[in-house]
Design an enzyme around this catalytic site. Structure first.
Site, PDB file in Angstrom:
ATOM      1  CE  LYS A 295       5.884  69.987  34.199  1.00 47.00           C
ATOM      2  NZ  LYS A 295       7.105  69.134  34.356  1.00 47.00           N
TER       3      LYS A 295
HETATM    4  C1  LIG Z   1       7.845  68.711  33.212  1.00 44.84           C
HETATM    5  C2  LIG Z   1       9.218  68.197  33.490  1.00 44.84           C
HETATM    6  C3  LIG Z   1      10.188  68.056  32.466  1.00 44.84           C
HETATM    7  C4  LIG Z   1       9.885  68.348  31.028  1.00 44.84           C
HETATM    8  O1  LIG Z   1       9.782  69.716  30.778  1.00 44.84           O
HETATM    9  P1  LIG Z   1       9.191  70.233  29.392  1.00 44.84           P
HETATM   10  O2  LIG Z   1       9.109  71.705  29.525  1.00 44.84           O
HETATM   11  O3  LIG Z   1       7.841  69.582  29.244  1.00 44.84           O
HETATM   12  O4  LIG Z   1      10.129  69.800  28.321  1.00 44.84           O
HETATM   13  C5  LIG Z   1      11.466  67.640  32.815  1.00 44.84           C
HETATM   14  N1  LIG Z   1      11.773  67.314  34.090  1.00 44.84           N
HETATM   15  C6  LIG Z   1      10.871  67.403  35.089  1.00 44.84           C
HETATM   16  C7  LIG Z   1      11.264  67.004  36.452  1.00 44.84           C
HETATM   17  C8  LIG Z   1       9.571  67.847  34.824  1.00 44.84           C
HETATM   18  O5  LIG Z   1       8.677  67.925  35.830  1.00 44.84           O
END
Ligand SMILES: *Cc1c(COP(=O)(O)O)cnc(C)c1O
Length: 443
Positions: A107
């Site tokens: 993210k």
């Molecule tokens: C947010 C997140 C996900 C999920 O990602 P999406 O794009 O919402 O499918 C998976 N793993 C981790 C560690 C995350 O922080």
């Protein structure tokens, strides 16, 4: 670049409008009106480009003339400031490490790019932009780090007191600068309610320039497509059909991969890997989309019962021209491109140990779900080269991971230093007038 709402393709907006608004009024999601193919020479010569150069080229084609090239170069340079290395497990299985950013999760890419775009587009306004974020823990850390020291932007993070992990709290409260943490004497829903009330308060909004850093903002999705190219570049030499396996919750990461493929990246197949929240895998099998309440699992960043980016996936696979696309019409082509797999916590724990013993690699619970999905897929497609997106560093889930593996794991320096930093947070009660007054006084 123009974008439409997945609920009404006839009305379009510019990139700055989509970035500041986040969500269209009709509650659809913004999608680019066109996703152009990259020049074949670029794809053929990927290994000659750095990660930043790849990001620049992909972005330039996607957003067109929304940002002049010179400015875009700077934006990419600031946003793509850490690597995305591919690590080999064996000839079939590779790991794309997306956790080398400040908050140790993928993210960080989206948050940094969004901060850069908002700051850039906000230059036209003489008012500071105030980003309000309610967080239950995880997103807030990436947003705080992503917006730190971004010119013209102040960030206010609201988190529920005592309901985030000690480490998450440090990530929210120790940055200082333009990041202010409010420790709310309530739940995550109370935090969200305060933010919502502020957005609906037209008098407040006439005084302050407010925006949100919502996870469905198109500016968070765009940079996530860059690292699919970056990963492919690193395995290209093997000359095998490449499969991307994506541990998923809201399906933003997977959607970014689909966009990369549409732009010409030679992806043989996608795998959607989930925990017990298996709404999308069961849709891919049977063609029916049934959202349901999420259940709590070990891979909790993927505990989503109604994935917000599903509407974008449907939009990408709608073949007939309709005002609003439907899961039913998208299904025949989507299931050809994506296979879905779901696993429970017991299987996840076993997989983490298997990866440690077989490959001497520490995988986190989210990546482990991906590992299981790829393994199943490759039983029937052994000649493929699979890349699992490792979405977070295992140290982010230190207690669980150490408990499952039975030994301590190292914590990266950038996380370890936080424990010595002093928490700075303003106590905030859940009454809106008090929050409002504080906002007016502070900005
Ligand atoms: C947010 C997140 C996900 C999920 O990602 P999406 O794009 O919402 O499918 C998976 N793993 C981790 C560690 C995350 O922080």
């Amino acid at each position: 670049m123009q974008l439409y709402s997945t609920k009404n393709k006839s009305k379009t907006v510019s990139l700055p409008e989509a970035v500041f608004k986040g969500l269209p009024e009709d509650n659809g999601l913004y999608m680019p009106t066109s996703i152009p193919r990259l020049p074949q020479t670029f794809i053929d010569n990927l290994e000659e480009y750095s990660f930043q150069e790849i990001g620049f080229t992909v972005c330039k084609h996607l957003i067109g003339d929304s940002i002049p090239e010179k400015d875009l170069e700077k934006i990419i340079e600031n946003a793509i400031s850490f690597p995305a290395p591919v690590v080999k497990l064996d000839d079939q299985k590779y790991i794309l490490e997306l956790f080398h950013g400040p908050s140790l999760a993928f993210k960080d890419f989206g948050a940094r790019f969004m901060a850069q775009l908002m700051s850039y587009f906000n230059q036209e306004s003489d008012k500071e932009l105030i980003i309000l974020v309610a967080t239950s823990g995880d997103t807030g850390g990436a947003v705080a780090a992503g917006f730190l020291n971004t010119p013209g932007i102040q960030v206010v993070i609201l988190y529920p007191s005592g309901k985030v992990s000690p480490l998450q709290e440090k990530q929210l409260t120790t940055l200082g600068g333009n990041i202010t943490a409010l420790e709310v004497d309530g739940t995550f829903d109370d935090c969200q309610a305060l933010v919502k009330k502020a957005f609906l308060d037209s008098e407040l909004r006439s005084q302050l320039r407010l925006s949100s850093a919502n996870s469905i903002n198109i500016s968070r999705l765009i940079p996530q497509s860059f690292y699919y190219f970056e990963a492919y570049k690193q395995v290209k030499k093997a000359g095998k059909p490449t499969v991307f396996c994506v541990p998923s919750g809201n399906f933003g990461n997977l959607t970014a991969g689909l966009i990369a493929a549409k732009m010409g990246l030679p992806v043989h197949h996608f795998i959607a890997a989930t925990n017990q929240n298996d709404i999308v895998p069961s849709y891919l099998k049977g063609g029916h989309y049934h959202p349901k309440p999420s259940v709590r699992t070990l891979s909790n960043a993927m505990d989503v019962g109604n994935p917000s980016n599903f509407a974008r996936m449907v939009d990408l696979y709608s073949t007939i021209e309709a005002i609003e696309s439907s899961p039913e019409t998208a299904w025949p082509s989507m299931k050809e491109a994506i296979s879905g797999y779901a696993f429970d916590d017991q299987a996840t724990r076993k997989a983490m140990n298997e990866v440690a013993e077989t490959y001497n690699y520490t995988i986190d619970p989210h990546g482990a779900v991906g590992y299981l999905a790829l393994k199943d897929y490759q039983k029937e497609h052994p000649d493929t080269l699979g890349i699992i997106l490792e979405t977070a560093h295992p140290a982010k889930f230190k207690e669980d991971v150490e408990d499952i593996l039975g030994h301590e794991i190292p914590v990266p320096e950038r996380l370890a230093v936080l424990s010595d930093r002093k928490k700075v947070a303003k106590k905030q009660r859940i009454e809106y007038p008090e929050f409002r007054e504080w906002l007016m006084d502070s900005y």
